[in-house]
Design a protein around this motif. Sequence first.
Motif, PDB file in Angstrom:
ATOM      1  N   TYR A 124      -7.935   1.582   1.031  1.00  0.00           N
ATOM      2  CA  TYR A 124      -6.764   1.941   0.215  1.00  0.00           C
ATOM      3  C   TYR A 124      -6.635   0.973  -0.973  1.00  0.00           C
ATOM      4  O   TYR A 124      -6.406   1.397  -2.105  1.00  0.00           O
ATOM      5  CB  TYR A 124      -5.498   1.912   1.076  1.00  0.00           C
ATOM      6  CG  TYR A 124      -4.224   2.197   0.330  1.00  0.00           C
ATOM      7  CD1 TYR A 124      -3.922   3.482  -0.090  1.00  0.00           C
ATOM      8  CD2 TYR A 124      -3.316   1.180   0.049  1.00  0.00           C
ATOM      9  CE1 TYR A 124      -2.744   3.751  -0.777  1.00  0.00           C
ATOM     10  CE2 TYR A 124      -2.148   1.423  -0.627  1.00  0.00           C
ATOM     11  CZ  TYR A 124      -1.863   2.718  -1.043  1.00  0.00           C
ATOM     12  OH  TYR A 124      -0.696   2.976  -1.720  1.00  0.00           O
ATOM     13  N   LEU A 168      -4.748   8.780   2.190  1.00  0.00           N
ATOM     14  CA  LEU A 168      -5.134   7.545   2.872  1.00  0.00           C
ATOM     15  C   LEU A 168      -3.900   6.734   3.267  1.00  0.00           C
ATOM     16  O   LEU A 168      -3.833   6.188   4.374  1.00  0.00           O
ATOM     17  CB  LEU A 168      -6.064   6.726   1.985  1.00  0.00           C
ATOM     18  CG  LEU A 168      -6.788   5.567   2.648  1.00  0.00           C
ATOM     19  CD1 LEU A 168      -7.580   6.018   3.868  1.00  0.00           C
ATOM     20  CD2 LEU A 168      -7.712   4.880   1.660  1.00  0.00           C
ATOM     21  N   LYS A 169      -2.920   6.675   2.367  1.00  0.00           N
ATOM     22  CA  LYS A 169      -1.678   5.949   2.672  1.00  0.00           C
ATOM     23  C   LYS A 169      -0.957   6.614   3.848  1.00  0.00           C
ATOM     24  O   LYS A 169      -0.436   5.944   4.744  1.00  0.00           O
ATOM     25  CB  LYS A 169      -0.776   5.906   1.441  1.00  0.00           C
ATOM     26  CG  LYS A 169       0.444   5.055   1.637  1.00  0.00           C
ATOM     27  CD  LYS A 169       1.255   4.954   0.368  1.00  0.00           C
ATOM     28  CE  LYS A 169       2.451   4.050   0.595  1.00  0.00           C
ATOM     29  NZ  LYS A 169       3.246   3.884  -0.600  1.00  0.00           N
ATOM     30  N   VAL A 186      -5.541   8.945  -2.510  1.00  0.00           N
ATOM     31  CA  VAL A 186      -4.789   7.716  -2.251  1.00  0.00           C
ATOM     32  C   VAL A 186      -3.580   8.033  -1.375  1.00  0.00           C
ATOM     33  O   VAL A 186      -3.281   7.304  -0.418  1.00  0.00           O
ATOM     34  CB  VAL A 186      -4.363   7.038  -3.575  1.00  0.00           C
ATOM     35  CG1 VAL A 186      -3.461   5.836  -3.318  1.00  0.00           C
ATOM     36  CG2 VAL A 186      -5.589   6.610  -4.372  1.00  0.00           C
TER      37      VAL A 186
END
Length: 181
Positions: free
Chosen positions: A95, A112-113, A109
């Motif tokens: 990340y 993934l977060k 992103v």
Amino acid sequence: SFLHTNPKVAKEILKFIISEAEKKLNMYDKENGNELLEFIKQQERQNKKILLNSIEALLDYQNRHKTIDPSIDIKSKSRIVAKLEQEIIQKEIKYANLKQYMNISSIEVKTLKGEIQSLKRKLNDIKNQLSGASKQELNENLFEFERLKSDVEFNKERYKQTLIQLDMALIQATQNAKNFI
């Protein structure tokens, strides 16, 4: 020896006394053997009942707490926690790398977060399950399980020793019967 005016009568009286004494000794030995066997059989039944009760108590505990062995559960959950922590660290590194060259609002992103947050929630859930309501409760559960488990082992050994004593008493009774015969 027996003193009588007629030696043949004295001999017959001695044979009778010896015969009666052997019968009485056999009878007393048989009674003692039977009493011993009955006592050991009673102990065997009692120890078997105690063993079965301790097994039932352990099974009841396992059913109440929905576990086979709390220490095994703790070990397996600890391995899961370690894997989750490792995965979280890897994803956080990824990340951080993605944030350097991608926009924070990009789908990769954000995804993934979201994965990291989900993993952290799952990690917290497992840690809460692992520790129970409190550390004291966890320790009490482990102690209770280990106590029940050791009761079963002790009662199993006691029952085993009773069976050995029963076998030995049966062998001795058989040998005594052969000797007297």
